[in-house]
Structure formats: C-alpha cells, structure tokens
Design a protein around this motif. Structure first.
Motif, PDB file in Angstrom:
ATOM      1  N   VAL A   1       0.864  -1.176   0.000  1.00  0.00           N
ATOM      2  CA  VAL A   1       0.000   0.000   0.000  1.00  0.00           C
ATOM      3  C   VAL A   1       0.899   1.223   0.000  1.00  0.00           C
ATOM      4  N   ARG A   2       0.663   2.117  -0.952  1.00  0.00           N
ATOM      5  CA  ARG A   2       1.516   3.294  -1.096  1.00  0.00           C
ATOM      6  C   ARG A   2       0.675   4.559  -1.045  1.00  0.00           C
ATOM      7  N   ASN A   3       0.942   5.399  -0.042  1.00  0.00           N
ATOM      8  CA  ASN A   3       0.368   6.735   0.037  1.00  0.00           C
ATOM      9  C   ASN A   3      -1.143   6.737  -0.195  1.00  0.00           C
ATOM     10  N   LEU A   4      -1.826   5.819   0.454  1.00  0.00           N
ATOM     11  CA  LEU A   4      -3.254   5.626   0.201  1.00  0.00           C
ATOM     12  C   LEU A   4      -4.080   6.638   0.994  1.00  0.00           C
ATOM     13  N   SER A   5      -5.019   7.302   0.301  1.00  0.00           N
ATOM     14  CA  SER A   5      -5.938   8.208   0.995  1.00  0.00           C
ATOM     15  C   SER A   5      -7.349   7.905   0.571  1.00  0.00           C
ATOM     16  N   LYS A   6      -8.268   8.121   1.480  1.00  0.00           N
ATOM     17  CA  LYS A   6      -9.675   7.957   1.144  1.00  0.00           C
ATOM     18  C   LYS A   6     -10.443   9.100   1.790  1.00  0.00           C
TER      19      LYS A   6
ATOM     20  N   GLY B   1     -16.984  12.310   0.513  1.00  0.00           N
ATOM     21  CA  GLY B   1     -17.619  13.603   0.310  1.00  0.00           C
ATOM     22  C   GLY B   1     -17.845  13.836  -1.172  1.00  0.00           C
ATOM     23  N   LYS B   2     -18.251  15.066  -1.515  1.00  0.00           N
ATOM     24  CA  LYS B   2     -18.649  15.324  -2.901  1.00  0.00           C
ATOM     25  C   LYS B   2     -17.460  15.477  -3.835  1.00  0.00           C
ATOM     26  N   PHE B   3     -16.427  16.183  -3.399  1.00  0.00           N
ATOM     27  CA  PHE B   3     -15.273  16.410  -4.273  1.00  0.00           C
ATOM     28  C   PHE B   3     -14.013  15.965  -3.550  1.00  0.00           C
ATOM     29  N   PRO B   4     -13.806  14.639  -3.444  1.00  0.00           N
ATOM     30  CA  PRO B   4     -12.733  14.119  -2.596  1.00  0.00           C
ATOM     31  C   PRO B   4     -11.362  14.679  -2.958  1.00  0.00           C
ATOM     32  N   GLU B   5     -11.092  14.868  -4.273  1.00  0.00           N
ATOM     33  CA  GLU B   5      -9.735  15.263  -4.672  1.00  0.00           C
ATOM     34  C   GLU B   5      -9.362  16.614  -4.079  1.00  0.00           C
ATOM     35  N   THR B   6     -10.361  17.497  -3.871  1.00  0.00           N
ATOM     36  CA  THR B   6     -10.036  18.843  -3.412  1.00  0.00           C
ATOM     37  C   THR B   6      -9.505  18.855  -1.980  1.00  0.00           C
ATOM     38  N   ALA B   7      -9.757  17.789  -1.225  1.00  0.00           N
ATOM     39  CA  ALA B   7      -9.299  17.785   0.168  1.00  0.00           C
ATOM     40  C   ALA B   7      -7.828  17.419   0.288  1.00  0.00           C
ATOM     41  N   ILE B   8      -7.287  16.769  -0.758  1.00  0.00           N
ATOM     42  CA  ILE B   8      -5.902  16.289  -0.664  1.00  0.00           C
ATOM     43  C   ILE B   8      -4.899  17.439  -0.490  1.00  0.00           C
ATOM     44  N   PRO B   9      -4.974  18.513  -1.343  1.00  0.00           N
ATOM     45  CA  PRO B   9      -4.035  19.630  -1.133  1.00  0.00           C
ATOM     46  C   PRO B   9      -4.140  20.224   0.271  1.00  0.00           C
ATOM     47  N   LEU B  10      -5.364  20.284   0.799  1.00  0.00           N
ATOM     48  CA  LEU B  10      -5.541  20.826   2.152  1.00  0.00           C
ATOM     49  C   LEU B  10      -4.805  19.965   3.175  1.00  0.00           C
ATOM     50  N   LEU B  11      -4.908  18.638   2.989  1.00  0.00           N
ATOM     51  CA  LEU B  11      -4.208  17.728   3.902  1.00  0.00           C
ATOM     52  C   LEU B  11      -2.701  17.916   3.777  1.00  0.00           C
TER      53      LEU B  11
ATOM     54  N   LEU C   1     -13.269  18.934   7.830  1.00  0.00           N
ATOM     55  CA  LEU C   1     -14.706  18.676   7.964  1.00  0.00           C
ATOM     56  C   LEU C   1     -15.464  19.991   8.111  1.00  0.00           C
ATOM     57  N   LYS C   2     -14.876  20.929   8.878  1.00  0.00           N
ATOM     58  CA  LYS C   2     -15.538  22.205   9.124  1.00  0.00           C
ATOM     59  C   LYS C   2     -15.576  23.069   7.867  1.00  0.00           C
ATOM     60  N   THR C   3     -14.424  23.154   7.155  1.00  0.00           N
ATOM     61  CA  THR C   3     -14.364  24.075   6.021  1.00  0.00           C
ATOM     62  C   THR C   3     -14.986  23.494   4.760  1.00  0.00           C
ATOM     63  N   THR C   4     -14.842  22.182   4.525  1.00  0.00           N
ATOM     64  CA  THR C   4     -15.325  21.626   3.257  1.00  0.00           C
ATOM     65  C   THR C   4     -16.493  20.654   3.431  1.00  0.00           C
ATOM     66  N   GLY C   5     -16.735  20.203   4.646  1.00  0.00           N
ATOM     67  CA  GLY C   5     -17.805  19.233   4.860  1.00  0.00           C
ATOM     68  C   GLY C   5     -17.445  17.820   4.447  1.00  0.00           C
ATOM     69  N   MET C   6     -16.179  17.582   4.139  1.00  0.00           N
ATOM     70  CA  MET C   6     -15.785  16.227   3.739  1.00  0.00           C
ATOM     71  C   MET C   6     -15.056  15.506   4.868  1.00  0.00           C
ATOM     72  N   THR C   7     -15.208  14.197   4.909  1.00  0.00           N
ATOM     73  CA  THR C   7     -14.613  13.405   5.971  1.00  0.00           C
ATOM     74  C   THR C   7     -13.360  12.711   5.454  1.00  0.00           C
ATOM     75  N   VAL C   8     -12.290  12.850   6.218  1.00  0.00           N
ATOM     76  CA  VAL C   8     -11.058  12.155   5.851  1.00  0.00           C
ATOM     77  C   VAL C   8     -11.111  10.761   6.453  1.00  0.00           C
ATOM     78  N   GLY C   9     -11.138   9.734   5.603  1.00  0.00           N
ATOM     79  CA  GLY C   9     -11.168   8.356   6.095  1.00  0.00           C
ATOM     80  C   GLY C   9      -9.773   7.827   6.323  1.00  0.00           C
ATOM     81  N   LEU C  10      -8.900   8.069   5.343  1.00  0.00           N
ATOM     82  CA  LEU C  10      -7.522   7.583   5.425  1.00  0.00           C
ATOM     83  C   LEU C  10      -6.640   8.642   4.816  1.00  0.00           C
ATOM     84  N   TYR C  11      -5.432   8.787   5.350  1.00  0.00           N
ATOM     85  CA  TYR C  11      -4.510   9.722   4.707  1.00  0.00           C
ATOM     86  C   TYR C  11      -3.081   9.222   4.815  1.00  0.00           C
TER      87      TYR C  11
END
Lengths: 466, 272
Positions: A76-81, A84-94, A104-114
């Motif tokens: 498993v390499r650098n796996l994120s999940k 939410g509606k636009f999952p890719e947009t959360a990656i740069p924030l992470l 979760l507060k700013t975008t409403g998306m839940t980070v499952g794995l990072y």
C-alpha cells in the motif's frame, strides 16, 4: 374442530406423506422447466464477463520481494480515502497540514484515510488494529476496492489494483482474494453448502465441481454434517465458520477478515481464533485481519498495524508494540491490555541457540558447549521434540565414564506453553539457573524465555502504574 | 373545461389516432391470453378444478387444513351458483396480476438500482394508485371499446404500483453487507441481482404481489361497468335491481376468491 382433527398426529404424518409424494412427482418436472433458464442464465453471464483471465492480467507483473526475501503480497503506497462530494479537493488541504476536523468544518468532507503506507508479506497474518472510526475497515475495503481509494496505490502481488477496469477487478476478486464479514454475510435463502459454494458459482464453475470444493472447505472448518442446514438454524460461531469456509472455498491467496470474530461471545471467539491459527498453519494464506480488540491482535497477529485517525501510527510485532510504543497514543492504548493474557511466554520467548541433538555423542556435545560457553544446552530429538537439558558437569561426567548422552539428559525440568503467563514463567526462572524452554502442544521446542526477559516484563508492566 | 382537461383529451385523441398499431397488437395479445386461460378455466368440470385447487394449494402451502378449506371455498361458490362468473373473474384477475407483476417488478428493480429515476417512477406510481379507478375506464373504452380487454388494462394500471413499490423497497432494504459479499467475491451486476438481492428481497416482493392481487380483484368488479363480466357484472346487476340476496352472494364469492389467493401468495416462500 376440523383443525383439531386434522392436527392429530397420525393424520399429520399421513399429510406429510401425501405432500412428499406430490413433491416427488412434481419436482423433476419443475427442474426440467428450470433447466433451460439456468443454461441461458449461465450463458448470458459468461458473455457479460469480458474480463481477461488472471494469468493474462499478471502476464508482465512480478511480485516484489523485500530485503529478507519475503514476497510482498500487498503493498500500500500513500493511500488516501476522502468521503464527500469532491474528494480530490481535500488532498491539497491535507498536504498543507490541515487536520481532519478543520477539513470537515471548512469543506464538509470526511477524511477516512490519509497517507497510509505498508507492506504485507506472503503467508503472514497482518492485523489492522484501532478504535472505531480509526479507518481500519475503510482501509481493508480499499484493499479490494469495495471502497475506491481517492489517491495512492494498492498493489496485489505487484499489480496496481486501482488502475484496473471493473471487469478485470472482478477477475482478481474471484481468484486472488475473498472476505469474511463481521455479521457473517450469509445468504439466508441458501443452505450451508450453497453458501460456501457462492464464490465458485460466481466464477461459473460447474455444480458438481464447486460442491466438491465447498465440501472440502466445510470439512476443514469442522462443520461436516451441517451442509443442508439454513444459516438461520446455526449459532453465531457456526455461522462464522460458514463465512470462513466460503472465504477458503475458492482457494484465494489473500483473505480479508473484517472484525470477523467481534460479534461472537468471548469463549467462542477464543475458539475461532485457535481454529484460524490451526487452519493458517496448514494453508499459510496472506491474511489481513481487522479488529478493535488488542488481545485478539496480539494473539493472532504476526505483525500489527495500529491505526488512529485514518493514519497508521505503528507497525510491528506484538512485542514491539508492547515494549516500544511509537507514541503516546500507542502507549495509552496498550495500557489497557489484560496483561496476564498478553504477557505470555510466546511473546517474550527467543529462538534457542543452545541446541543439541539427543543422538549426538557426549564428546561432541561437550566440545560444542565449552566452545560456545554454555552452562546448559537443550536437547531435542531428530524431529525437534524436546527431550530435556544437558548441563556441562554432567557432560563432563559422561565423557569420563563413557556414558551415552541419553543417560545424562535431565527430562525433569520445568517447561511452559506458548500461552503461559509470564508471571508463572518468572516463578520458574527464579528457581533455576537456566532459560525456560517453551513447548507447543506437541512438545516441539519453539523457544526459550531467558532470565533477562524478566526485566522486560517489569518494564512493560511498569506502564500500568504511570 | 380548463387547460388540463383539454390536454388530456388531446393526448387520448393523439394516442388513438397515431398508435393504432400498438393498441391493436395489445388488444389481440390480451384477447388471446384471456380467451386461452378463460377457455381452460370454464372448460374444466368444477369437481376437477376443486381437486386441482387442493393439490396446488398443498404444494404451495404444505398445509392440509388450509388446502381443504381452499377446496371447500370453491365448492361454496359452485353451490351458490356463481361458478361461470367466478371463473371469468378469476381469469381476469390472474391475467391482470401476471401483467402487473411482469411490468411492476422490473420497474421496481430499475427504481432500486438508480437514484436518478427513482423519484420519477415514484410520481408515476402515485398517480396510478391514487387517481380514482373509474377514471382509467374512460380512455380504456376509447382505446379498446367495451369488453374484457379494457377492463384488464384498467386493472393492470391500478394494481401495478404495489408490485413496483415493494420490489424497490425490498431491494433497498438488503443490508449493505450483503452487497459487499456479492461484490467481494467478484459477482457482476446480474449475479448480484439474481443471486443475492432478489432472493433476499423475495418475502417483501411477495408481499407486494399479494397486494397487487387484492387490488386486481377489487378493480375487476369496477371493470364490470365497461362490460368486464364475471362476478362484477352480477354485483352491478344486483345494484340496479336492488337485489340484496344476489348482491351478498356475489360479494361473498369475491371475498372467498380474495381470501384463497391471499393465503396462497402469503405462504408462498422462495425455495432454493
């Protein structure tokens, strides 16, 4: 009144006979009617599956190997999940370092794995361990793409699963992996035999062949005699045996077990763990086992990955995790372990170096012992079964008086099992001047506990009082 | 008349002017099915029919007591003298139910599989179910004239929604874990549907089919107003003559048929 008469016993029996006779007349006819439909259905299914065969998919793929020569079944390499509606947009924030809660507060998306990275070696039981919400089940579902990973790679024997088309993914799921579920996931309308054969039926394997394979799997999990039972008539432990048999029936290399024993009561759970270890000793599958129960993880895991908040915080053997917690979270986690259960000889034993064979001559043995500076050696027979210990003084006497080695082996020494608590082992340690041999059920010498381990036990035990 | 009514009239006119080939084909098909099954049912001697009903009931329910009562109920209908009417009603009910199920279950599957079409199907089903049943009779007569066929068409429209709704509900209620089981072993879409979802949803779907049968039976009586015949016609006639005895007898015959079909479908369980 009529119903009273009709429900009388002899009438009831006659009634059943009439029913059975009628069924016997009609069933073959119904089967004949069903047959062409079944054939048509199988044909359509075969046409629908335009996937390549597993051999074709793996044609130019090699399974990676680590430094020690182990094949790495899962990488498993650098796996994120992100959910939410636009999952890719959360990656740069992470990547900027925002926390789960902030996202979760700013975008409403839940980070499952990072940013999850790990390897699973072929033939090991790899435990994903963490509290609920830590992402362990999500991670397991990303490994067979029940959840689509947002970024990163999952390599199965070197093949990147995330890039596969749906058809080819199905082929991999059919042949390479299977899953055992927390709530058993048995099909209520099928009997045990047909439940176990499900994975093979999906592959389009002919009935007689798949039932034979299913029967083998049922025998292996000890459910022979229940083939015709419906799942609703089985107890929890038996249901999960069916689940396990179904997972084994298509003979996959990889078995995913998602909280497989968590729904069972403690005694049955312990039985099932033993059963799994027994089956694993025979089949050596690569098993990824998800659990929230640290005792379970320590008992069955060859290696354990501890998860928190969608990240892996530590990967290591049971001893690593107990003795060298990577951070505060892990040390708080292992604090609550039932130490009497976890601090066992199996966790603390080392590989025995001072080994002699009982059929060697006393002179050879003495030379070996003096050369390596051993006071005591452990004697095993040809197969590796424990015979007893040999002390230098006795070996000297044997050489002097020309006695066979067998006569000076002291078989009357304290030994312990893998599950023996360390508290008991320490009692033996203080009464002897040598390491304590650890034997398995069949008297094979699997390790020794050295006096120095007593100090380790106190170190680990000491965390309790902080 | 407001715009709505005008549009409705234009729509009906358009269909009867331009889709004649479709309407004729449907008319012929239904006529063929109705006369086929109808001929069989009314051709059978009542005694033989009652025996067959007993055997079929025993095979479906596996309960002797119930099967005896099923045969007995048919005997009462015969004894009251409503056998020919009852056979016509049974004929229409069975054909209408078969059609409703054949259309309704795939509709329900489509609604369960796609969240996008689900709301549209829902609206259509609401419309079909709550629009007063008499209203369907008007276009049915325009398209097919008087007789059994328009009655069956109106019945199908009225009785179809539960089959679709319950199928949708049943499939949506299948636990997520079961879907994961199907997926994780590499099932394709049709294997997942036929080997996992439909069998697990079957008790719910059978509940829907049961409702469809009950609705067909009640609609078949209303269809008598446009020449549907059968027990409905007896009831309509008793109403116009204010004949209490005939009304109660024909009504009782319908109740008995309803109870028989209800018990048979309720105890029908899916077997492997």
């Amino acid at each position: 009144m009529l119903s009273e008469i009709l429900n009388k016993k002899p009438l009831k029996a006659a009634d059943d006979k009439v029913y059975e006779w009628l069924r016997a007349q009609i069933d073959p006819v119904i089967l004949d009617i069903k047959k062409p439909f079944k054939y048509a259905f199988t044909y359509i299914n075969r046409k629908m599956d335009r996937s390549l065969s597993v051999e074709q998919i793996y044609e130019n793929v090699d399974c990676p190997v680590d430094d020690e020569g182990n094949r790495l079944t899962i990488q498993v390499r650098n796996l994120s999940k992100i959910f939410g509606k636009f999952p890719e947009t959360a990656i740069p924030l992470l990547e900027k370092g925002m926390t789960k809660d902030e996202i979760l507060k700013t975008t409403g998306m839940t980070v499952g794995l990072y940013g999850v990275d790990f390897d699973v070696r072929e033939g090991e039981i790899f435990v994903l361990m963490g509290l609920s919400g830590s992402g362990k089940s999500t991670l397991e579902r990303c490994l067979n793409r029940l959840h689509e990973p947002t970024t990163g790679e999952v390599n199965i024997e070197g093949l990147n699963l995330t890039k596969l088309s749906n058809q080819n993914l199905r082929a991999i799921r059919r042949k390479k992996m299977s899953m055992v579920f927390q709530n058993f996931g048995l099909l209520p309308h099928r009997n045990v035999l047909n439940n176990v054969a499900y994975g093979l039926e999906v592959q389009g394997i002919p009935e007689s062949e798949r039932l034979e394979a299913a029967q083998k799997a049922i025998d292996m999990v000890g459910l022979s005699g229940y083939e015709k039972s419906k799942p609703s008539s089985l107890s929890g432990g038996m249901k999960q045996r069916v689940g396990l048999a179904r997972g084994l029936a298509n003979d996959p290399g990889i078995l995913f077990m998602d909280e497989a024993f968590s729904a069972l009561d403690p005694l049955i759970r312990s039985d099932m763990q033993d059963e799994l270890l027994k089956i694993q000793a025979k089949l050596s599958k690569t098993i990824v086992f998800v659990t929230h129960d640290l005792d379970e993880a320590l008992k069955i895991g060859d290696r354990i990955a501890l998860m928190n908040d969608g990240k892996v915080v530590q990967i290591g053997t049971a001893e690593d995790i107990l003795q060298r917690p990577a951070d505060d979270y892990v040390s708080r986690f292992v604090e609550d372990v039932d130490r009497s259960k976890v601090l066992t000889a199996g966790v603390f034993m080392k590989r025995p170096r001072e080994l002699v064979k009982s059929n060697q001559g006393p002179r050879t043995v003495l030379k070996l012992m003096e050369g390596s500076n051993w006071n005591v050696a452990f004697a095993v027979d040809k197969a590796g079964k424990f015979q007893g210990i040999v002390e230098t003084d006795d070996a000297l006497r044997a050489v002097r008086d020309n006695l066979p080695l067998a006569s000076i082996i002291d078989g009357d020494v304290p030994t312990v099992g893998i599950d023996t608590p360390m508290s008991e082992v320490i009692q033996h340690l203080v009464t002897t001047h040598y390491s304590i041999p650890v034997l398995d059920d069949e008297n094979y010498l699997v390790g020794v506990v050295r006096p120095s381990s007593a100090v380790d036990v106190m170190n680990v035990g000491g965390n309790n009082n902080e | 008349m407001s715009e709505v009514g005008v549009w409705a009239e234009r729509g009906v006119d358009f269909v009867s002017d331009n889709l004649d080939w479709f309407l004729t084909g449907l008319d012929n098909l239904l006529d063929w099915a109705l006369s086929g099954l109808g001929g069989f049912l009314s051709g059978l001697p009542p005694a033989l029919f009652i025996m067959m009903a007993f055997v079929v009931s025993l095979l479906i329910t596996k309960r002797a007591m119930l099967s005896v009562l099923v045969g007995f109920a048919f005997y009462i209908i015969y004894w009251m003298g409503y056998w020919p009417s009852a056979m016509i009603t049974l004929n229409m009910t069975l054909i209408a139910t078969l059609l409703a199920v054949l259309i309704g279950i795939p509709l329900g599957i489509a609604a369960a599989k796609s969240d996008r079409i689900n709301p549209y199907i829902k609206v259509v089903l609401d419309f079909m179910q709550t629009m007063p049943a008499f209203v369907y009779l008007i276009p049915a007569v325009v398209f097919f004239g008087l007789g059994l066929v328009p009655g069956v068409i109106a019945t199908v429209i009225f009785a179809l929604p539960p089959a679709a709704r319950f199928t949708n509900l049943g499939i949506r209620q299948v636990a997520e874990e079961m879907d994961e089981v199907a997926e994780s072993f590499g099932s394709n879409a049709s294997q997942k549907l036929t080997m996992v979802q439909l069998p697990i949803a079957m008790p719910t779907i059978m509940g829907g089919v049961n409702q469809t049968i009950m609705l067909s039976l009640s609609m078949v009586v209303i269809a008598a107003l446009i020449g549907g015949g059968g027990l409905g016609e007896d009831i309509v006639r008793s109403l116009s003559r204010v004949d209490v005895g005939m009304g109660v007898e024909a009504g009782l015959a319908i109740v008995l048929i309803a109870m028989i079909l209800d018990r048979l479908t309720q105890s029908a369980k899916s077997e492997d």
